[in-house]
Scaffold this active site. Sequence first.
Site, PDB file in Angstrom:
ATOM      1  N   ARG A 119       0.750  -1.352  -0.169  1.00  0.00           N
ATOM      2  CA  ARG A 119       0.101  -0.132  -0.070  1.00  0.00           C
ATOM      3  C   ARG A 119       0.840   1.288  -0.012  1.00  0.00           C
ATOM      4  O   ARG A 119       0.203   2.281   0.459  1.00  0.00           O
ATOM      5  CB  ARG A 119      -0.956  -0.067   1.202  1.00  0.00           C
ATOM      6  CG  ARG A 119      -1.980  -1.252   1.231  1.00  0.00           C
ATOM      7  CD  ARG A 119      -2.816  -0.968   2.225  1.00  0.00           C
ATOM      8  NE  ARG A 119      -3.757  -2.338   2.323  1.00  0.00           N
ATOM      9  CZ  ARG A 119      -3.519  -3.247   3.006  1.00  0.00           C
ATOM     10  NH1 ARG A 119      -2.869  -2.872   4.095  1.00  0.00           N
ATOM     11  NH2 ARG A 119      -4.180  -4.252   3.287  1.00  0.00           N
ATOM     12  N   LYS A 141       2.293  10.553 -12.392  1.00  0.00           N
ATOM     13  CA  LYS A 141       1.447   9.617 -12.958  1.00  0.00           C
ATOM     14  C   LYS A 141       2.333   8.284 -13.089  1.00  0.00           C
ATOM     15  O   LYS A 141       3.298   8.340 -13.425  1.00  0.00           O
ATOM     16  CB  LYS A 141       1.061  10.046 -14.451  1.00  0.00           C
ATOM     17  CG  LYS A 141       0.029  11.039 -14.577  1.00  0.00           C
ATOM     18  CD  LYS A 141      -0.579  11.360 -15.938  1.00  0.00           C
ATOM     19  CE  LYS A 141      -1.677  12.217 -15.968  1.00  0.00           C
ATOM     20  NZ  LYS A 141      -2.013  12.546 -17.285  1.00  0.00           N
ATOM     21  N   GLU A 183       8.174  16.539 -26.325  1.00  0.00           N
ATOM     22  CA  GLU A 183       7.607  16.913 -25.162  1.00  0.00           C
ATOM     23  C   GLU A 183       8.107  18.075 -24.839  1.00  0.00           C
ATOM     24  O   GLU A 183       7.404  19.068 -24.342  1.00  0.00           O
ATOM     25  CB  GLU A 183       7.680  15.935 -24.004  1.00  0.00           C
ATOM     26  CG  GLU A 183       7.201  14.704 -24.235  1.00  0.00           C
ATOM     27  CD  GLU A 183       5.317  14.585 -24.295  1.00  0.00           C
ATOM     28  OE1 GLU A 183       4.691  15.562 -23.586  1.00  0.00           O
ATOM     29  OE2 GLU A 183       4.806  13.593 -24.363  1.00  0.00           O
ATOM     30  N   LYS A 225       5.883  21.917 -16.658  1.00  0.00           N
ATOM     31  CA  LYS A 225       4.867  20.967 -16.129  1.00  0.00           C
ATOM     32  C   LYS A 225       4.565  21.034 -14.595  1.00  0.00           C
ATOM     33  O   LYS A 225       3.548  20.995 -14.091  1.00  0.00           O
ATOM     34  CB  LYS A 225       5.689  19.598 -16.482  1.00  0.00           C
ATOM     35  CG  LYS A 225       4.524  18.472 -16.254  1.00  0.00           C
ATOM     36  CD  LYS A 225       4.871  17.246 -16.904  1.00  0.00           C
ATOM     37  CE  LYS A 225       3.667  15.969 -16.292  1.00  0.00           C
ATOM     38  NZ  LYS A 225       4.044  14.762 -16.981  1.00  0.00           N
ATOM     39  N   GLU A 235      -5.473  16.067 -12.304  1.00  0.00           N
ATOM     40  CA  GLU A 235      -6.102  16.126 -13.467  1.00  0.00           C
ATOM     41  C   GLU A 235      -7.434  16.306 -13.535  1.00  0.00           C
ATOM     42  O   GLU A 235      -8.250  15.740 -14.232  1.00  0.00           O
ATOM     43  CB  GLU A 235      -5.644  14.919 -14.469  1.00  0.00           C
ATOM     44  CG  GLU A 235      -5.681  15.114 -15.873  1.00  0.00           C
ATOM     45  CD  GLU A 235      -4.944  14.068 -16.665  1.00  0.00           C
ATOM     46  OE1 GLU A 235      -4.943  13.048 -16.172  1.00  0.00           O
ATOM     47  OE2 GLU A 235      -4.650  14.325 -17.729  1.00  0.00           O
ATOM     48  N   ARG A 239      -4.638  20.537 -16.007  1.00  0.00           N
ATOM     49  CA  ARG A 239      -3.439  19.812 -16.255  1.00  0.00           C
ATOM     50  C   ARG A 239      -3.907  19.024 -17.549  1.00  0.00           C
ATOM     51  O   ARG A 239      -2.772  18.687 -18.392  1.00  0.00           O
ATOM     52  CB  ARG A 239      -3.513  18.453 -15.129  1.00  0.00           C
ATOM     53  CG  ARG A 239      -2.527  17.694 -15.410  1.00  0.00           C
ATOM     54  CD  ARG A 239      -2.166  16.884 -14.196  1.00  0.00           C
ATOM     55  NE  ARG A 239      -0.995  15.910 -14.342  1.00  0.00           N
ATOM     56  CZ  ARG A 239      -0.422  15.176 -13.402  1.00  0.00           C
ATOM     57  NH1 ARG A 239      -0.769  15.233 -12.229  1.00  0.00           N
ATOM     58  NH2 ARG A 239       0.442  14.238 -13.730  1.00  0.00           N
ATOM     59  N   ASN A 243      -1.748  17.334 -22.472  1.00  0.00           N
ATOM     60  CA  ASN A 243      -2.219  16.277 -23.305  1.00  0.00           C
ATOM     61  C   ASN A 243      -2.297  16.720 -24.598  1.00  0.00           C
ATOM     62  O   ASN A 243      -2.990  16.196 -25.443  1.00  0.00           O
ATOM     63  CB  ASN A 243      -3.629  15.614 -22.875  1.00  0.00           C
ATOM     64  CG  ASN A 243      -3.222  14.790 -21.570  1.00  0.00           C
ATOM     65  OD1 ASN A 243      -2.463  14.186 -21.269  1.00  0.00           O
ATOM     66  ND2 ASN A 243      -4.345  14.844 -20.880  1.00  0.00           N
ATOM     67  N   HIS A 246      -2.192  14.391 -27.376  1.00  0.00           N
ATOM     68  CA  HIS A 246      -1.800  12.844 -26.876  1.00  0.00           C
ATOM     69  C   HIS A 246      -3.146  12.156 -27.265  1.00  0.00           C
ATOM     70  O   HIS A 246      -3.012  11.040 -27.519  1.00  0.00           O
ATOM     71  CB  HIS A 246      -1.715  13.103 -25.151  1.00  0.00           C
ATOM     72  CG  HIS A 246      -0.500  13.297 -24.910  1.00  0.00           C
ATOM     73  ND1 HIS A 246       0.118  14.362 -25.286  1.00  0.00           N
ATOM     74  CD2 HIS A 246       0.401  12.656 -24.355  1.00  0.00           C
ATOM     75  CE1 HIS A 246       1.337  14.409 -24.967  1.00  0.00           C
ATOM     76  NE2 HIS A 246       1.777  13.466 -24.137  1.00  0.00           N
ATOM     77  N   HIS A 250      -2.235   8.724 -28.789  1.00  0.00           N
ATOM     78  CA  HIS A 250      -2.710   7.551 -28.227  1.00  0.00           C
ATOM     79  C   HIS A 250      -3.411   6.637 -29.148  1.00  0.00           C
ATOM     80  O   HIS A 250      -3.296   5.369 -29.386  1.00  0.00           O
ATOM     81  CB  HIS A 250      -3.589   7.755 -26.981  1.00  0.00           C
ATOM     82  CG  HIS A 250      -2.925   8.203 -25.659  1.00  0.00           C
ATOM     83  ND1 HIS A 250      -3.480   8.352 -24.558  1.00  0.00           N
ATOM     84  CD2 HIS A 250      -1.572   8.161 -25.498  1.00  0.00           C
ATOM     85  CE1 HIS A 250      -2.637   8.747 -23.654  1.00  0.00           C
ATOM     86  NE2 HIS A 250      -1.509   8.724 -24.200  1.00  0.00           N
ATOM     87  N   HIS A 263       6.327   6.856 -28.065  1.00  0.00           N
ATOM     88  CA  HIS A 263       5.127   7.966 -27.510  1.00  0.00           C
ATOM     89  C   HIS A 263       5.430   9.226 -28.231  1.00  0.00           C
ATOM     90  O   HIS A 263       4.516   9.935 -28.608  1.00  0.00           O
ATOM     91  CB  HIS A 263       5.310   7.746 -26.024  1.00  0.00           C
ATOM     92  CG  HIS A 263       4.254   8.815 -25.283  1.00  0.00           C
ATOM     93  ND1 HIS A 263       2.991   8.395 -25.370  1.00  0.00           N
ATOM     94  CD2 HIS A 263       4.674   9.827 -24.504  1.00  0.00           C
ATOM     95  CE1 HIS A 263       2.417   9.607 -24.918  1.00  0.00           C
ATOM     96  NE2 HIS A 263       3.510  10.555 -24.467  1.00  0.00           N
TER      97      HIS A 263
END
Lengths: 365, 365
Positions: A119, A141, A183, A225, A235, A239, A243, A246, A250, A263
């Site tokens: 955890r 993330k 990026e 960032k 997000e 935020r 993207n 993206h 994706h 990517h």
Amino acid sequence: MRTLTVDLGDRSYPIYIGSGIRQQKALFDAAIHGKQVMIVTNDTVAPLYLDALVTLLGDDYQVATCVLPDGEKHKTLDTYGQIMSSLLAANHNRTTTIIALGGGVIGDMAGFAAATYQRGVNFIQVPTTLLSQVDSSVGGKTGVNHPLGKNMIGAFYQPQAVIIDTDSLATLPPRELSAGMAEVIKYGLICDAEFLAWLEQHMTELMALDTSLITEAIYRSCEAKAKVVAMDEREGGVRAILNLGHTFGHAIETEMGYGEWLHGEAVAAGMVLAVDLSWRMGNLEEADVSRAVAIIQRADLPVLPPAKMTKDSFMAHMLRDKKVLDGSLRLVLLQALGEAIVTSDINVDEFNACLDDAIEAAQQG
Amino acid sequence: MRTLTVDLGDRSYPIYIGSGIRQQKALFDAAIHGKQVMIVTNDTVAPLYLDALVTLLGDDYQVATCVLPDGEKHKTLDTYGQIMSSLLAANHNRTTTIIALGGGVIGDMAGFAAATYQRGVNFIQVPTTLLSQVDSSVGGKTGVNHPLGKNMIGAFYQPQAVIIDTDSLATLPPRELSAGMAEVIKYGLICDAEFLAWLEQHMTELMALDTSLITEAIYRSCEAKAKVVAMDEREGGVRAILNLGHTFGHAIETEMGYGEWLHGEAVAAGMVLAVDLSWRMGNLEEADVSRAVAIIQRADLPVLPPAKMTKDSFMAHMLRDKKVLDGSLRLVLLQALGEAIVTSDINVDEFNACLDDAIEAAQQG
């Protein structure tokens, strides 16, 4: 060495950027709280940097290692399970520190392991690719892919520290350097026109890895960032501007199979689509589009989607994408160079024309 | 219906306890924020309660279901992956709400899925076993087992609401009712001598499921746990007292293979060991031990470990257990009935004698 703090209240952490700093033991000592350390890396990075890090830390800590196969196609629940098995086999307890030594795939998986081992345990990022240095090292993330979607499994989890050694870029394949530069360019496009102009001025030296300029570019990317993430850690709103490109990207990655296009390459082509759509919807001048396309090209990045992408494949993947809320498509567009917005107010005709034209251009090679 | 609030700042949530309340749609409406709902349950609970819940919610929400095989042995990363696949196959997005309908295994897995699907979605617990009602419904522990250890993979993640319908206990096998009662008794032992006396007074009616008394027992158990959790959400300190009997219990569960002994049964035998050790170390009177053993027996629970447990198997599992910090054994012991402490100050001779005597008694049947 430069230091930047990501300001997230009691989850704040420092990012160190500099040449050779992966050998500065004090940076690690400050971020490790127990006696156990698990270094997670891959079989490409391990021969380059693993022994030196084990030697650096081995006298003071119980150091175990977990070397995974390299590549986005291994960013799976199964590989994540291997990290868990390594931790348990080495009897690591809740005071262990996981160090991610590698690119974004390693950082995402090791971070998710840190978020969920017993955890939650301590976590340090040592990103070795430009992409991971300017992107996944900031913002917390973590996660893995699922056959039905990228990054669908994961958690928000902040590291204790990020140690960015610019020397590690020297061993990076040129294609991955370009992917990371996508990026970097993105930050200029979405929130910093002055940085975009700086990049236009220095792209040639940056691609040649001028130490001082690349340190500056990484610092300013992380800073951009960090500012956005500090406003919106989980997000919920702003935020999402990170993207840019993206959602299209994706779709490209998913259709091609993870790893076929990097990517950053998919994001580059996606950013061109987003910029083109912004122009078609009247938000940008044609000259802005040309500047965006030119800087992306100078970083040796694709400006068109892969020839095998069809309209149907774009749409199928974009509707499953997590950036689609309750079925209505939301996209990041530009209002000007250096100013992004998130909107679901998309002109359907222009959207279709944008995709159709890009697909046609790609198919004509 | 009784309502209790678990006080965790912006992660606070209500627990509703009452007869028939799984049919009160307003309780669900208040906790569901999007349009999509995924009910996660198992093949034992589904025939009993799933259709009614789908019917209750089906008019207002897009309801999908994920029915997993029943049993602790299925509390694995693979089964968790099945939940993720169900969510993605149904195109659920970040606004979905996951409802856990079942016992602790379902709650833990569905909760971990909620914590990690697209980095976290909304979550409602509808616990159907006594154990899950009084234990896992409070505190936000979620996760799955690993072949090398129980609950080694997971996250802290709080639900939006917990809806405890006491009617569901009527369909519970007697062995599982007893297993849940082990945790109820635990709260009396660790922090509430008055509640322990109340349980001694009412155990016969509680085992017969007197509605009003069982509601009271669940309320007081959740209240006791909520108080402890509010003081220490992430288990840095006092929360560890909730693990009375659990370090021994986990060793039993792991050695026997998950599911052979129910969690509550293993905890019951483990609590007797902890109480016995507390007496041997001079913290309790012999009469206290007798009271603890007697109330555990009245709930039809084991007071000795399984006959196949050896000293070596106890030690091997206890040293791997996450409650062992940096190799030194820490245990929850009692200073008095109703007052627990966490200590690493264990008398080794007494510890050995405690285990040896229990193992010998178990082997003699």
